[in-house]
Enzyme design. Structure first.
Site, PDB file in Angstrom:
ATOM      1  N   LYS A 188       0.822  -1.213   0.000  1.00  0.00           N
ATOM      2  CA  LYS A 188       0.000   0.000   0.000  1.00  0.00           C
ATOM      3  C   LYS A 188       0.854   1.260   0.000  1.00  0.00           C
ATOM      4  O   LYS A 188       2.067   1.229   0.175  1.00  0.00           O
ATOM      5  CB  LYS A 188      -0.985  -0.041   1.161  1.00  0.00           C
ATOM      6  N   ARG A 199      -3.041 -10.097   5.180  1.00  0.00           N
ATOM      7  CA  ARG A 199      -3.549 -10.246   3.808  1.00  0.00           C
ATOM      8  C   ARG A 199      -2.472  -9.710   2.887  1.00  0.00           C
ATOM      9  O   ARG A 199      -2.143  -8.518   2.941  1.00  0.00           O
ATOM     10  CB  ARG A 199      -4.856  -9.472   3.654  1.00  0.00           C
TER      11      ARG A 199
END
Length: 291
Positions: free
Chosen positions: A229, A263
């Site tokens: 991210k 994740r």
């Protein structure tokens, strides 16, 4: 907690790995790579061999500026993949969507775990005046309760505006829990995700990562989804394709804080890092107990 045909045990120093399968053409990290069914199944096989405990299917990108697709389009993308994976592999599947009709179809197709990036709050935040749901089929919480599956509720809100950041994130998560319980979802069937990258600026995302221990107050399973991210890209000044080392650091942080799931895109590297951490922590614990 039972997810699919597998029992997941928490609080024992083990971090389960959720491998990401984006069947989208525009995902921020791997858009277009796995939206062909054969390519998707090959990737699932690879992730299972590398140690993925759950395969997380997503049919619409949620990156900043993503292209929204219709409910029928998203249903078509995810249900065929879910059915194909279930037929070929003995691995639990999660479905990542904020649309209640898509969730309904995906769970009917065999998905074992619901993941909602709006933490069951989309209907509350966006339903027209006088209505309880955005969707004709009912609220997201009602759909998940109907299928009687576990759910991961992620923190999100309309705007990244806070007075007391961590306190308000936890309050929003508590609201998600209450919405789920009121719809008939057992608290013991819920997993919490603080929503790195959603309704948070760079500094706020770092604050989440620096304070993972604070979320243990909930005494519930916790999932960290920070893989590749922007908080990693901005910190290291790296493009999305070169953020795996940063991702591994966040996975190790989750393990050190006693979290239960990560994740990730790269299952193999993150599993190796977590296996190493687990062995070190086991040895530390053994030495402490022997003294």
């Amino acid at each position: 907690m039972e997810i699919g045909n597998r029992e997941f045990n928490f609080g024992q120093g083990h971090v389960y790995i959720m491998g990401i399968l984006n069947v989208t053409p525009d995902s921020f990290s791997d858009g277009g790579r796995f939206n062909d069914k054969d390519a998707a199944l090959r990737h699932v096989e690879e992730m299972v061999k590398q140690g993925a405990d759950i395969i997380d299917v997503g049919g619409e990108s949620t990156r900043p500026g993503y292209q929204k697709i219709t409910v029928p389009e998203e249903i078509a993308r995810v249900t065929g993949i879910i059915e194909a994976v279930k037929a070929r592999f003995d691995v639990p599947i999660s479905i990542d969507t904020y649309k209640a009709p898509v969730m309904d179809a995906a769970l009917a197709a065999g998905a074992d775990l619901a993941i909602d990036i709006w933490g069951l709050r989309y209907d509350k935040l966006f339903a027209p005046d006088g209505q309880t749901s955005v969707w004709e089929c009912g609220t997201m919480a009602e759909i998940i309760a109907k299928h009687d599956v576990p759910v991961c509720v992620m923190h999100n809100r309309k705007e990244a505006v806070y007075t007391d950041f961590l306190k308000e994130v936890k309050e929003d998560l508590s609201d998600s829990i209450a919405i789920g319980e009121n719809a008939g979802i057992d608290r013991a069937q819920m997993i919490l995700d603080p929503g790195v990258g959603f309704a948070k600026d760079y500094e706020q995302n770092l604050e989440i990562l620096a304070n993972l221990e604070d979320f243990s107050d909930f005494d519930m399973p916790l999932l960290l989804a920070a893989s590749r991210k922007s908080v990693i890209g901005l910190t290291l000044d790296l493009p999305v394709t070169e953020r795996e080392e940063g991702t591994m650091v966040t996975s190790v942080l989750a393990g050190m804080a006693g979290w239960d799931f990560v994740r990730v895109h790269d299952v193999e590297k993150n599993k190796r890092a977590l296996d190493m951490l687990e062995k070190i922590l086991e040895d530390c614990k053994r030495k402490l107990e022997s003294n």
